[in-house]
Design a protein around this motif. Structure first.
Motif, PDB file in Angstrom:
ATOM      1  N   SER A 141       0.849  -1.183   0.000  1.00 39.57           N
ATOM      2  CA  SER A 141       0.000   0.000   0.000  1.00 39.57           C
ATOM      3  C   SER A 141       0.884   1.232   0.000  1.00 39.57           C
ATOM      4  N   GLY A 142       0.269   2.381  -0.113  1.00 42.72           N
ATOM      5  CA  GLY A 142       1.031   3.619  -0.105  1.00 42.72           C
ATOM      6  C   GLY A 142       0.267   4.702   0.619  1.00 42.72           C
ATOM      7  N   ALA A 143       0.979   5.742   1.004  1.00 38.82           N
ATOM      8  CA  ALA A 143       0.371   6.878   1.682  1.00 38.82           C
ATOM      9  C   ALA A 143       0.943   8.169   1.111  1.00 38.82           C
ATOM     10  N   ILE A 144       0.061   9.082   0.742  1.00 38.02           N
ATOM     11  CA  ILE A 144       0.443  10.408   0.274  1.00 38.02           C
ATOM     12  C   ILE A 144      -0.159  11.416   1.239  1.00 38.02           C
ATOM     13  N   ILE A 145       0.688  12.304   1.745  1.00 37.46           N
ATOM     14  CA  ILE A 145       0.233  13.336   2.686  1.00 37.46           C
ATOM     15  C   ILE A 145       0.613  14.695   2.135  1.00 37.46           C
ATOM     16  N   ASN A 146      -0.385  15.558   1.979  1.00 37.90           N
ATOM     17  CA  ASN A 146      -0.156  16.915   1.496  1.00 37.90           C
ATOM     18  C   ASN A 146      -0.177  17.889   2.666  1.00 37.90           C
ATOM     19  N   LEU A 147       0.728  18.836   2.661  1.00 44.70           N
ATOM     20  CA  LEU A 147       0.732  19.872   3.685  1.00 44.70           C
ATOM     21  C   LEU A 147      -0.079  21.057   3.181  1.00 44.70           C
ATOM     22  N   SER A 148      -1.185  21.307   3.852  1.00 41.52           N
ATOM     23  CA  SER A 148      -2.092  22.376   3.488  1.00 41.52           C
ATOM     24  C   SER A 148      -2.109  23.424   4.598  1.00 41.52           C
ATOM     25  N   SER A 149      -3.154  24.201   4.662  1.00 44.96           N
ATOM     26  CA  SER A 149      -3.218  25.287   5.637  1.00 44.96           C
ATOM     27  C   SER A 149      -4.667  25.625   5.960  1.00 44.96           C
ATOM     28  N   ILE A 150      -4.876  26.146   7.162  1.00 43.90           N
ATOM     29  CA  ILE A 150      -6.218  26.620   7.494  1.00 43.90           C
ATOM     30  C   ILE A 150      -6.589  27.851   6.663  1.00 43.90           C
ATOM     31  N   ALA A 151      -5.617  28.420   5.961  1.00 40.57           N
ATOM     32  CA  ALA A 151      -5.909  29.535   5.054  1.00 40.57           C
ATOM     33  C   ALA A 151      -6.864  29.114   3.950  1.00 40.57           C
ATOM     34  N   ALA A 152      -6.953  27.810   3.688  1.00 38.14           N
ATOM     35  CA  ALA A 152      -7.871  27.320   2.661  1.00 38.14           C
ATOM     36  C   ALA A 152      -9.325  27.574   3.039  1.00 38.14           C
ATOM     37  N   ARG A 153      -9.589  27.713   4.340  1.00 36.04           N
ATOM     38  CA  ARG A 153     -10.970  27.897   4.811  1.00 36.04           C
ATOM     39  C   ARG A 153     -11.209  29.254   5.461  1.00 36.04           C
ATOM     40  N   ARG A 154     -10.155  30.032   5.647  1.00 33.68           N
ATOM     41  CA  ARG A 154     -10.295  31.356   6.243  1.00 33.68           C
ATOM     42  C   ARG A 154     -10.084  32.415   5.166  1.00 33.68           C
ATOM     43  N   THR A 155     -10.666  33.561   5.348  1.00 29.07           N
ATOM     44  CA  THR A 155     -10.610  34.599   4.325  1.00 29.07           C
ATOM     45  C   THR A 155      -9.712  35.749   4.765  1.00 29.07           C
ATOM     46  N   HIS A 156      -8.652  35.982   3.974  1.00 34.33           N
ATOM     47  CA  HIS A 156      -7.791  37.136   4.205  1.00 34.33           C
ATOM     48  C   HIS A 156      -7.337  37.649   2.846  1.00 34.33           C
ATOM     49  N   PRO A 157      -7.762  38.841   2.441  1.00 36.65           N
ATOM     50  CA  PRO A 157      -7.474  39.335   1.087  1.00 36.65           C
ATOM     51  C   PRO A 157      -5.995  39.356   0.735  1.00 36.65           C
ATOM     52  N   ASP A 158      -5.135  39.653   1.709  1.00 36.09           N
ATOM     53  CA  ASP A 158      -3.703  39.743   1.416  1.00 36.09           C
ATOM     54  C   ASP A 158      -3.071  38.385   1.140  1.00 36.09           C
ATOM     55  N   LEU A 159      -3.800  37.309   1.419  1.00 31.19           N
ATOM     56  CA  LEU A 159      -3.293  35.958   1.163  1.00 31.19           C
ATOM     57  C   LEU A 159      -4.164  35.234   0.139  1.00 31.19           C
ATOM     58  N   LEU A 160      -4.722  35.989  -0.800  1.00 39.32           N
ATOM     59  CA  LEU A 160      -5.630  35.389  -1.773  1.00 39.32           C
ATOM     60  C   LEU A 160      -4.970  34.221  -2.510  1.00 39.32           C
ATOM     61  N   GLY A 161      -3.783  34.429  -3.047  1.00 36.69           N
ATOM     62  CA  GLY A 161      -3.114  33.384  -3.812  1.00 36.69           C
ATOM     63  C   GLY A 161      -2.819  32.155  -2.982  1.00 36.69           C
ATOM     64  N   TYR A 162      -2.351  32.369  -1.765  1.00 31.56           N
ATOM     65  CA  TYR A 162      -2.049  31.246  -0.876  1.00 31.56           C
ATOM     66  C   TYR A 162      -3.328  30.508  -0.502  1.00 31.56           C
ATOM     67  N   SER A 163      -4.389  31.248  -0.187  1.00 31.04           N
ATOM     68  CA  SER A 163      -5.659  30.628   0.188  1.00 31.04           C
ATOM     69  C   SER A 163      -6.223  29.796  -0.960  1.00 31.04           C
ATOM     70  N   VAL A 164      -6.191  30.345  -2.164  1.00 28.71           N
ATOM     71  CA  VAL A 164      -6.717  29.641  -3.330  1.00 28.71           C
ATOM     72  C   VAL A 164      -5.909  28.376  -3.604  1.00 28.71           C
ATOM     73  N   SER A 165      -4.598  28.473  -3.532  1.00 28.84           N
ATOM     74  CA  SER A 165      -3.759  27.312  -3.846  1.00 28.84           C
ATOM     75  C   SER A 165      -3.922  26.197  -2.821  1.00 28.84           C
ATOM     76  N   THR A 166      -4.071  26.542  -1.532  1.00 30.92           N
ATOM     77  CA  THR A 166      -4.255  25.504  -0.524  1.00 30.92           C
ATOM     78  C   THR A 166      -5.662  24.915  -0.569  1.00 30.92           C
ATOM     79  N   ALA A 167      -6.654  25.734  -0.916  1.00 32.54           N
ATOM     80  CA  ALA A 167      -8.005  25.196  -1.098  1.00 32.54           C
ATOM     81  C   ALA A 167      -8.026  24.198  -2.253  1.00 32.54           C
TER      82      ALA A 167
END
Length: 266
Positions: A141-167
């Motif tokens: 079997s195998g396991a893949i783990i991605n490192l994401s961020s709570i920015a994917a679910r929180r809204t902050h205009p200055d981190l739009l690109g980061y939020s979109v990419s992690t979502a």
């Protein structure tokens, strides 16, 4: 429930510093064979140096945004350890975004770095894991783990690109989990809040008051150590999480329970 990863082979990207380095070192300490991957060869050399062939540590330096580099990373891992059982997509980038600036290419830059690199590497590694499972070991079997961020679910205009990419990374995690489940390959992500990463260290140097802002917005009242994230990733990589796939595991000290838009997550 077994949390051991001893004897398994892992690729960890973003492994030259911060969270990625902590995960790679933790895996190696727990007996896994680990390929430390990053584009910063000088930092990799400083952190782990040249290793004898009989050790469980190797490193690979290259720009993983390039398809050929990804293929070379997998080849180097197979040359060193013959197989790959775990992939940790820890290579990520944070940069500010201006939602009203038409010339701001941060969204494209961060989608390439935080999503497409992980997607392409996951595809290639998954194919190798499937091939391994078609051999004599039917339980492979195998396991893949991605490192994401709570920015994917929180809204902050200055981190739009980061939020979109992690979502987008979170949705990729769910989609690949379904696609790879018939091959006994699990895909999960860890969405973390404020961990003492390289980027957060830099932010704290520029603004000492930032620490207080983070701590007051985190119910546990502190910033996490990279080791704590590494232990969570180990769980998802182990057989103890054998029935867990397609999940976005939040590790944020309770921050998303209270967070406001005024304090960006790193």
């Amino acid at each position: 429930m077994s949390l051991t990863i001893e004897g398994k082979t892992a690729i960890v990207t973003g492994a030259a510093n911060g969270v990625g380095l902590a995960i790679a070192r933790h895996f190696a300490d727990k007996g896994a064979n680990v390929m430390f991957a990053d584009m910063d060869e000088a930092r990799l050399q400083d952190e782990i140096g040249d290793q004898p062939e009989d050790t469980n540590i190797r490193y690979f330096a290259g720009d993983l945004r390039e398809r050929l580099t990804i293929a070379n990373l997998l080849s180097a891992t197979l040359d060193a350890f013959d197989r790959v059982d775990i992939l940790v997509n820890g290579s990520r980038q944070i940069m500010p975004s201006d939602p009203l600036d038409m010339d701001d290419d941060s969204v494209i830059t961060l989608l390439n770095q935080n999503l497409m690199t992980s997607y392409r590497l996951s595809q290639l590694v998954a194919k190798r894991m499937i091939k391994q499972g078609c051999g004599q070991d039917e339980d492979a079997s195998g396991a893949i783990i991605n490192l994401s961020s709570i920015a994917a679910r929180r809204t902050h205009p200055d981190l739009l690109g980061y939020s979109v990419s992690t979502a987008a990374l979170d949705q990729m995690t769910r989609s690949m989990a379904v696609a790879l489940a018939p091959h006994n390959i699990r895909v999960n992500a860890v969405a973390f809040g404020s961990v003492m990463s390289a980027s957060l260290k830099g932010a704290l140097k520029e603004n000492a008051e930032f620490r207080g802002d983070i701590e007051t917005r985190t119910p546990l009242g502190r910033i996490a150590a990279p080791r704590e994230l590494a232990e969570t990733v180990q769980f998802l990589a182990s057989d103890g999480a054998g029935f867990t796939t397609g999940q976005i595991l939040t590790v944020d000290g309770g921050r998303t329970l209270l967070d406001t838009v005024t304090a960006p997550a790193h």
